[in-house]
Motif scaffolding. Structure first.
Motif, mmCIF file in Angstrom:
data_model
loop_
_atom_site.group_PDB
_atom_site.id
_atom_site.type_symbol
_atom_site.label_atom_id
_atom_site.label_comp_id
_atom_site.label_asym_id
_atom_site.label_seq_id
_atom_site.Cartn_x
_atom_site.Cartn_y
_atom_site.Cartn_z
ATOM 1 N N UNK A 1 12.206 18.172 -48.858
ATOM 2 C CA UNK A 1 12.129 16.564 -48.889
ATOM 3 C C UNK A 1 12.053 16.587 -50.265
ATOM 4 N N UNK A 2 12.108 15.117 -50.630
ATOM 5 C CA UNK A 2 12.589 14.455 -51.986
ATOM 6 C C UNK A 2 10.743 13.819 -52.092
ATOM 7 N N UNK A 3 10.129 13.485 -51.119
ATOM 8 C CA UNK A 3 9.066 12.899 -51.845
ATOM 9 C C UNK A 3 7.444 12.904 -50.321
ATOM 10 N N UNK A 4 6.368 12.624 -51.132
ATOM 11 C CA UNK A 4 5.032 13.364 -50.119
ATOM 12 C C UNK A 4 4.886 14.631 -50.289
ATOM 13 N N UNK A 5 3.831 14.864 -49.154
ATOM 14 C CA UNK A 5 3.265 16.332 -49.948
ATOM 15 C C UNK A 5 3.773 17.704 -49.396
ATOM 16 N N UNK A 6 4.741 17.675 -48.880
ATOM 17 C CA UNK A 6 5.709 18.929 -48.365
ATOM 18 C C UNK A 6 6.725 18.428 -49.766
ATOM 19 N N UNK A 7 6.624 17.675 -50.436
ATOM 20 C CA UNK A 7 8.353 17.522 -51.780
ATOM 21 C C UNK A 7 7.869 18.828 -52.590
ATOM 22 N N UNK A 8 5.916 19.400 -52.769
ATOM 23 C CA UNK A 8 4.915 19.666 -53.926
ATOM 24 C C UNK A 8 5.044 20.751 -53.590
ATOM 25 N N UNK A 9 5.176 20.912 -52.065
ATOM 26 C CA UNK A 9 5.441 22.613 -51.457
ATOM 27 C C UNK A 9 6.301 23.626 -52.535
ATOM 28 N N UNK A 10 7.513 22.604 -52.506
ATOM 29 C CA UNK A 10 9.618 23.349 -53.030
ATOM 30 C C UNK A 10 9.192 22.654 -54.423
ATOM 31 N N UNK A 11 10.463 23.663 -55.143
ATOM 32 C CA UNK A 11 10.839 23.343 -56.644
ATOM 33 C C UNK A 11 11.732 22.413 -56.455
#
Lengths: 351, 427
Positions: free
Chosen positions: B125-135
């Motif tokens: 995912x490139x946006x949203x909270x799930x984007x922050x979980x991955x490099x």
């Protein structure tokens, strides 16, 4: 913010409800208006955040001797008061009281979907019985610091009532519930592993992030007969099933096992079997099922008289990512059936 | 000491920071803007006879985009003094010594357009909270969608897809060319026994890196260690720089580890960061998880022997790749280390399938008491709705809206080699 003040129902035993001592322990469930007895400490801790609309009380013996009835009656009283939060106890070291607090909180959460919290001492039997289902705040053994402990119960209760996830057990002061939850940490796992290793090397204390499982040791029972007189069964968690997988044994995280007859068979025909197991390379077993379930050799031994008899049913499941609970249940069920059938020993092939 | 000098390995990662990536008529790096000639790159990748159509997409951090069918992620690197990804892309030769161009802020994402078993593939995912979980939610990503040529088998196709991603990674990094890097990171480790007197008091620490699991046999083209499919591999010692510089690639199996994480190996970095100060980095032992008990036992004591007897380590960090068998395999190697007096920490995944703490581990072995975890890949995770799906045209209906998934589905959220900051906490 929700402007409506939080409605709280407290639960106490006869003693903390100031209804009497051991002589009144047979008292049935009853509702009192407002905060009574130790519930007043809860009201004080709540302050402006909420109101104790009712205090429910029940005698210790009544709750201990007919727990299902007591809990059902108390749940009805809770429902009638329509609270946003239930706070039971704290029960400290009082065993009957602690168990009742745990049971009521668990029932209120499950049946009424209302958050509930209780508190007790680590050695209260209610902790081990209910910590997996209920947030139980760790308290002292006696009511010496009631005000402080009520504040901790209320703080955790308010978090739950807001629909928020409480912090770690050590931070919030409740007993670990034995459930895992993903959180995001400041340092990567690699950095934490390196730091932990340096602590371990230096003899400093370190906190492993994973509790070691307490797998109970199961001593192998002694075979009281000679092999020549024994009935031997074949059991496997390697996933061998008849083609078409008639019992729908899951490819991983299995909850099912199958019982398959080998009556009249001197071996297993590869064309008639399949293997849904997703935890290992099953191609060799599919090519020749005897690599997993050695019916061929076992029949030979039976004919030679080296073993008394080969049990005519093979039990099979898939052992990968299976929960401990399902493993234990399936093992127990299979063992019961084998014992009933007079089986003396089992060859269990695992993968 | 001339012998010392020749044997020393010195890797220079010459980093260029990229803040913007755009399609252009030529591929080059202008300041922090990477311009990519997508047509030329597509032609380069499509030359592989095992591939049919090839599509390239650029996606950027903050865009409401979900990348689907993710197979692997590669960090853009190009070696100035040797073969790129030797044994797989370049000729077999040693990696880990010399200068290597590296781009920060960019990743190459390979997708798998062939499998119907999309449950084994991941999303980014490139946006949203799930984007922050991955490099990979905060890198500019070049997404490669390559379809198999008619008749291309599974192993051939995956080998071709990975090769395309490696070519693209080299192609992008070469854009940095001769320009002065923004940062130079130096990884230099002298031969293991040569500890300067002032560092002799430091504990010697090794890393035991499980690079593949034989739960699933490797394909002929599934190069993992210098192009070798590691089918009969026994534990062996490599220099940590070799791992950082493209000698080890992830196999074709599953999720929860990327080649990107291996190229930026977090354990090797953590040990280098403390090397000469809190510890002496004694070296890396690579192993594979074995499929049968005799192989597992043999591999475990051989790995422990290399750690204790050859590297003379006092402590070791161990990681695993894959599911339950690798988890136990790693623990057995750790127990063998402990039996030889080598203290260990192991990096485990929470293996519980029902969220219970009792199910987190599949072993309880003497001395294996220091465990760090990379979270539970089975824990449910809600993926927010996105505006666009890239890399998985056929899955748009399923992936574009709010989607119920698990942490394991989100590429980069759980990296078994320890890059992740997700941790399962017992509550």
């Amino acid at each position: 913010m929700d402007a409506r003040p939080l409605r709280v129902v407290c639960y106490v035993n006869q003693y903390f409800g100031t209804l009497g001592g051991e002589d009144r322990a047979g008292l049935g469930p009853q509702a009192m208006e407002g905060a009574v007895g130790s519930a007043r400490a809860v009201q004080q801790a709540l302050g402006e955040a909420g109101t104790v609309v009712a205090t429910l009380a029940c005698g210790d013996n009544y709750a201990a001797e007919q727990p299902e009835r007591a809990v059902a009656e108390l749940v009805r009283l809770v429902a009638a008061a329509g609270p946003d939060l239930v706070i039971a106890g704290p029960a400290f070291l009082a065993g009957r009281y602690g168990v009742a607090c745990g049971a009521l909180c668990a029932a209120v959460q499950a049946e009424l979907k209302i958050p509930a919290v209780t508190g007790m001492h680590a050695e209260n039997p209610g902790v081990e019985l209910y910590r997996r289902q209920v947030h139980i705040v760790s308290t002292g053994g006696e009511a010496a610091r009631m005000g402080d402990e009520a504040r901790r119960l209320v703080a955790l209760g308010l978090t739950l009532a807001r629909g928020e996830t409480p912090g770690a057990p050590a931070v919030e002061g409740y007993f670990p519930r034995g459930v895992t939850r993903n959180v995001v940490t400041a340092a990567s796992a690699a950095e934490r592993a390196t730091a932990m290793l340096l602590d371990k090397l230096a003899g400093r204390p370190f906190a492993s992030e994973v509790p070691r499982p307490a797998f109970p040791a199961v001593p192998a029972p002694r075979l009281v007969k000679t092999l020549e007189g024994a009935t031997i069964a074949l059991v496997t968690d390697g996933g061998l099933v008849p083609r078409g997988n008639p019992d729908g044994v899951e490819p991983l995280n299995a909850t099912r096992y199958g019982a398959y007859s080998i009556e009249g068979k001197t071996g297993l025909d590869a064309a008639q079997y399949d293997n849904p197991h997703r935890g290992y390379d099953t191609s060799w077993v599919k090519q020749d099922p005897h690599r997993l379930v050695p019916v061929d050799v076992a029949r030979e031994l039976e004919q030679q008289g080296a073993i008394g008899k080969l049990h005519e049913t093979v039990y099979s499941t898939v052992g990968v990512a299976t929960t401990l609970a399902h493993s234990a249940r399936m093992g127990r069920e299979i063992a019961d059936k084998l014992r009933e059938a007079g089986v003396d020993a089992v060859i269990l092939t695992s993968t | 000491m001339p012998r010392y000098t020749t044997a020393a390995m010195r890797l220079e990662l010459r980093w260029s920071d990229v803040e913007e990536v755009a399609a252009a008529a030529a591929t080059w790096l202008v300041g922090a803007r990477l311009e990519v000639d997508l047509d030329a790159l597509r032609a380069l990748l499509a030359a592989d006879a095992r591939l049919g159509a090839v599509r390239l997409d650029l996606v950027h951090p903050g865009e409401r985009v979900r990348i689907g069918r993710v197979f692997d992620v590669i960090a853009p690197r190009a070696r100035l003094d040797g073969e790129d990804f030797p044994g797989v892309l370049g000729a077999v030769a040693r990696a880990g010594d010399g200068r290597t161009l590296a781009l920060a802020g960019v990743a190459v994402v390979a997708t798998d357009q062939q499998t119907d078993n999309v449950g084994t593939l991941a999303v980014i995912d490139m946006a949203g909270p799930t984007a922050a979980l991955s490099a990979f939610g905060s890198t500019h990503n070049l997404v490669i969608s390559a379809w198999p040529a008619p008749g291309a088998g599974r192993s051939d196709y995956l080998a071709a897809v990975r090769l395309a991603a490696l070519k693209a990674a080299v192609h992008l990094a070469r854009a940095a060319g001769e320009r002065e890097p923004d940062r130079v990171e130096v990884f230099a480790l002298p031969p293991s026994p040569r500890v300067p007197a002032e560092c002799a008091h430091l504990p010697r620490v090794a890393y035991v890196f499980q690079i593949h699991s034989h739960q699933r046999p490797t394909g002929l083209d599934e190069g993992i260690l210098y192009g070798d499919p590691v089918r009969r591999m026994l534990p062996t010692i490599v220099h940590p720089n070799e791992v950082l510089d493209g000698a080890v690639l992830r196999g074709f199996m599953g999720r929860s580890v990327t080649t990107w994480a291996i190229q930026n190996h977090p354990v090797i970095r953590a040990l280098y960061a403390r090397h000469g100060r809190a510890l002496w980095f004694a070296g890396v032992v690579v192993t594979v998880a074995q499929a049968t008990e005799p192989e597992r036992v043999r591999s475990a004591f051989l790995a422990a022997g290399l750690v204790a007897h050859a590297l003379g380590a006092d402590g070791a960090v161990l990681t695993k790749i894959g599911g339950g068998a690798p988890h136990v395999d790693m623990a057995q190697a750790a127990a063998q280390c402990e039996a030889l007096g080598v203290k260990t920490t192991v990096v485990v995944e929470d293996m519980s399938t029902d969220g219970s703490a009792e199910g987190m581990l599949l072993f309880d072995l003497p001395g294996v008491d220091a465990m760090v975890n990379v979270g539970s890949s089975q824990e449910p995770l809600t993926l927010p709705p996105m505006d666009r799906v890239v890399g998985a045209d056929d899955l748009v209906p399923r992936l574009q809206g709010q989607t119920r998934a698990t942490y394991g589905t989100l590429c980069g959220a759980i990296e078994q080699v320890g890059a992740t900051r997700v941790m399962a906490e017992v509550r």
